[in-house]
Motif scaffolding. Structure first.
Motif, mmCIF file in Angstrom:
data_model
loop_
_atom_site.group_PDB
_atom_site.id
_atom_site.type_symbol
_atom_site.label_atom_id
_atom_site.label_comp_id
_atom_site.label_asym_id
_atom_site.label_seq_id
_atom_site.Cartn_x
_atom_site.Cartn_y
_atom_site.Cartn_z
ATOM 1 N N THR A 153 0.605 -1.395 -0.080
ATOM 2 C CA THR A 153 -0.165 -0.046 -0.068
ATOM 3 C C THR A 153 1.235 1.156 -0.081
ATOM 4 O OG1 THR A 153 -1.512 -1.225 1.205
ATOM 5 C CG2 THR A 153 -1.642 0.689 0.889
ATOM 6 N N THR A 154 0.843 2.334 -0.869
ATOM 7 C CA THR A 154 1.630 2.905 -0.781
ATOM 8 C C THR A 154 1.159 4.075 0.134
ATOM 9 O OG1 THR A 154 -0.490 4.883 -2.060
ATOM 10 C CG2 THR A 154 1.728 2.964 -3.654
ATOM 11 N N PHE A 155 1.618 5.123 0.487
ATOM 12 C CA PHE A 155 1.564 6.450 1.731
ATOM 13 C C PHE A 155 0.248 6.613 1.388
ATOM 14 C CE2 PHE A 155 5.708 6.345 3.432
ATOM 15 C CZ PHE A 155 5.463 6.211 4.590
ATOM 16 N N GLU A 156 0.231 7.397 0.226
ATOM 17 C CA GLU A 156 -0.956 7.887 -0.797
ATOM 18 C C GLU A 156 -2.288 7.124 -0.145
ATOM 19 O OE1 GLU A 156 -2.699 10.798 -3.642
ATOM 20 O OE2 GLU A 156 -1.370 9.140 -4.246
ATOM 21 N N GLU A 157 -3.145 6.000 -0.064
ATOM 22 C CA GLU A 157 -3.456 5.192 -0.036
ATOM 23 C C GLU A 157 -4.190 4.160 1.817
ATOM 24 O OE1 GLU A 157 -2.723 2.167 -4.277
ATOM 25 O OE2 GLU A 157 -1.688 1.547 -2.627
ATOM 26 N N PHE A 158 -2.817 4.268 1.639
ATOM 27 C CA PHE A 158 -2.420 4.173 3.903
ATOM 28 C C PHE A 158 -3.231 5.109 4.683
ATOM 29 C CE2 PHE A 158 -0.054 4.555 7.868
ATOM 30 C CZ PHE A 158 -0.435 3.147 8.730
ATOM 31 N N PHE A 159 -3.130 6.650 3.936
ATOM 32 C CA PHE A 159 -3.167 7.518 5.059
ATOM 33 C C PHE A 159 -4.511 8.006 4.245
ATOM 34 C CE2 PHE A 159 0.572 8.061 6.770
ATOM 35 C CZ PHE A 159 0.356 8.033 8.415
ATOM 36 N N ALA A 160 -5.261 7.424 3.572
ATOM 37 C CA ALA A 160 -6.893 7.819 2.900
ATOM 38 C C ALA A 160 -7.482 6.804 3.676
ATOM 39 C CB ALA A 160 -6.873 7.371 1.425
ATOM 40 N N ALA A 161 -6.906 5.235 3.539
ATOM 41 C CA ALA A 161 -7.732 4.200 4.334
ATOM 42 C C ALA A 161 -8.112 4.579 6.025
ATOM 43 C CB ALA A 161 -7.422 2.766 4.391
ATOM 44 N N ALA A 162 -6.725 5.555 6.082
ATOM 45 C CA ALA A 162 -6.890 5.536 7.850
ATOM 46 C C ALA A 162 -7.800 6.566 8.497
ATOM 47 C CB ALA A 162 -5.313 6.446 7.785
ATOM 48 N N ASP A 163 -8.344 6.132 9.568
ATOM 49 C CA ASP A 163 -9.048 7.261 10.806
ATOM 50 C C ASP A 163 -8.801 7.505 11.695
ATOM 51 O OD1 ASP A 163 -11.401 7.874 11.570
ATOM 52 O OD2 ASP A 163 -12.272 6.383 13.017
ATOM 53 N N LEU A 164 -7.894 9.631 11.167
ATOM 54 C CA LEU A 164 -7.169 9.827 12.056
ATOM 55 C C LEU A 164 -6.789 9.787 13.671
ATOM 56 C CD1 LEU A 164 -3.706 10.546 11.147
ATOM 57 C CD2 LEU A 164 -4.545 12.777 10.794
ATOM 58 N N ASN A 165 -6.484 9.925 14.271
ATOM 59 C CA ASN A 165 -7.137 10.391 16.069
ATOM 60 C C ASN A 165 -7.237 11.236 15.703
ATOM 61 O OD1 ASN A 165 -6.323 10.107 18.509
ATOM 62 N ND2 ASN A 165 -5.921 8.761 18.848
ATOM 63 N N PRO A 166 -8.022 11.744 16.625
ATOM 64 C CA PRO A 166 -8.409 13.159 16.809
ATOM 65 C C PRO A 166 -7.426 13.466 17.376
ATOM 66 C CG PRO A 166 -10.319 12.111 17.584
ATOM 67 C CD PRO A 166 -9.134 11.112 17.472
ATOM 68 N N ALA A 167 -6.237 13.458 18.529
ATOM 69 C CA ALA A 167 -5.626 13.792 18.856
ATOM 70 C C ALA A 167 -4.545 14.034 18.604
ATOM 71 C CB ALA A 167 -5.238 12.909 20.688
ATOM 72 N N ALA A 168 -4.297 13.550 16.723
ATOM 73 C CA ALA A 168 -2.969 13.624 15.908
ATOM 74 C C ALA A 168 -2.916 15.585 15.877
ATOM 75 C CB ALA A 168 -3.178 14.089 15.188
ATOM 76 N N THR A 169 -3.679 16.050 16.276
ATOM 77 C CA THR A 169 -3.290 18.261 16.475
ATOM 78 C C THR A 169 -2.852 18.643 17.504
ATOM 79 O OG1 THR A 169 -6.311 18.181 17.171
ATOM 80 C CG2 THR A 169 -5.773 18.082 14.684
ATOM 81 N N LEU A 170 -2.437 17.244 18.533
ATOM 82 C CA LEU A 170 -1.467 17.792 19.249
ATOM 83 C C LEU A 170 -0.446 17.409 18.927
ATOM 84 C CD1 LEU A 170 -3.631 16.262 22.172
ATOM 85 C CD2 LEU A 170 -3.745 18.828 21.408
ATOM 86 N N ILE A 171 0.178 16.688 18.472
ATOM 87 C CA ILE A 171 1.588 17.267 18.096
ATOM 88 C C ILE A 171 2.563 17.828 16.990
ATOM 89 C CG2 ILE A 171 3.159 15.182 15.773
ATOM 90 C CD1 ILE A 171 0.664 13.427 16.427
ATOM 91 N N THR A 172 3.571 17.895 17.739
ATOM 92 C CA THR A 172 3.720 19.620 17.714
ATOM 93 C C THR A 172 4.994 19.491 17.813
ATOM 94 O OG1 THR A 172 3.879 20.516 19.481
ATOM 95 C CG2 THR A 172 2.317 20.962 18.215
ATOM 96 N N GLY A 173 6.090 20.227 16.953
ATOM 97 C CA GLY A 173 7.171 19.888 16.863
ATOM 98 C C GLY A 173 7.834 20.017 15.174
ATOM 99 N N SER A 174 9.307 19.903 14.866
ATOM 100 C CA SER A 174 10.122 19.581 13.805
ATOM 101 C C SER A 174 10.191 18.600 13.360
ATOM 102 C CB SER A 174 11.012 20.829 13.950
ATOM 103 O OG SER A 174 10.597 21.947 14.030
ATOM 104 N N VAL A 175 10.128 17.901 12.356
ATOM 105 C CA VAL A 175 11.296 17.019 11.642
ATOM 106 C C VAL A 175 11.429 17.516 10.768
ATOM 107 C CG1 VAL A 175 10.570 14.589 10.814
ATOM 108 C CG2 VAL A 175 9.018 14.789 12.621
ATOM 109 N N CYS A 176 12.855 17.389 10.493
ATOM 110 C CA CYS A 176 13.722 17.475 9.380
ATOM 111 C C CYS A 176 13.848 19.156 9.178
ATOM 112 C CB CYS A 176 13.495 17.037 8.149
ATOM 113 S SG CYS A 176 13.483 15.052 8.376
#
Length: 113
Positions: free
Chosen positions: A53-76
């Motif tokens: 499964t591609t990342f696009e398909e993977f996240f399209a099928a996901a039911d993102l956790n509502p608390a994900a918006t609390l994820i902050t900070g830097s990556v790369c």
């Protein structure tokens, strides 16, 4: 469109696991983070890894956790909360969670409990 969108999730999953294991964490912890973020159960996660499964398909099928918006900070050097593209933001959320795991952050903080 970014190349990561069409990359197989199953090709990157072992890299997430390897990063965590180098820092003394486990595959089970990586999978717990992924299931928390996506709403997938263990069997569904495994199926996506094995199916190519591609990342696009993977996240399209996901039911993102509502608390994900609390994820902050830097990556790369990029602040995850400032990423405009919704798919790229979700990928960055996952990257950030794996980084926090590898950095030794307690699981309850990683899962925003």
């Amino acid at each position: 469109m970014s190349r990561i969108f069409t990359t197989a999730f199953g090709a990157v999953h072992p890299l997430y696991v390897a990063k965590a294991e180098r820092k003394g964490r486990t595959r089970a912890e990586v999978d717990e983070i992924i299931t928390w973020l996506t709403g997938f159960d263990e069997a569904t996660l495994r199926a996506h890894v094995e199916a190519g499964t591609t990342f696009e398909e993977f996240f399209a099928a996901a039911d993102l956790n509502p608390a994900a918006t609390l994820i902050t900070g830097s990556v790369c050097g990029v602040r995850v909360q400032d990423v405009e593209d919704p798919l790229m933001r979700r990928i960055r959320y996952l990257d950030k969670l794996v980084d926090e795991l590898a950095a030794g952050r307690p699981m309850e903080k990683i899962l925003r409990s």
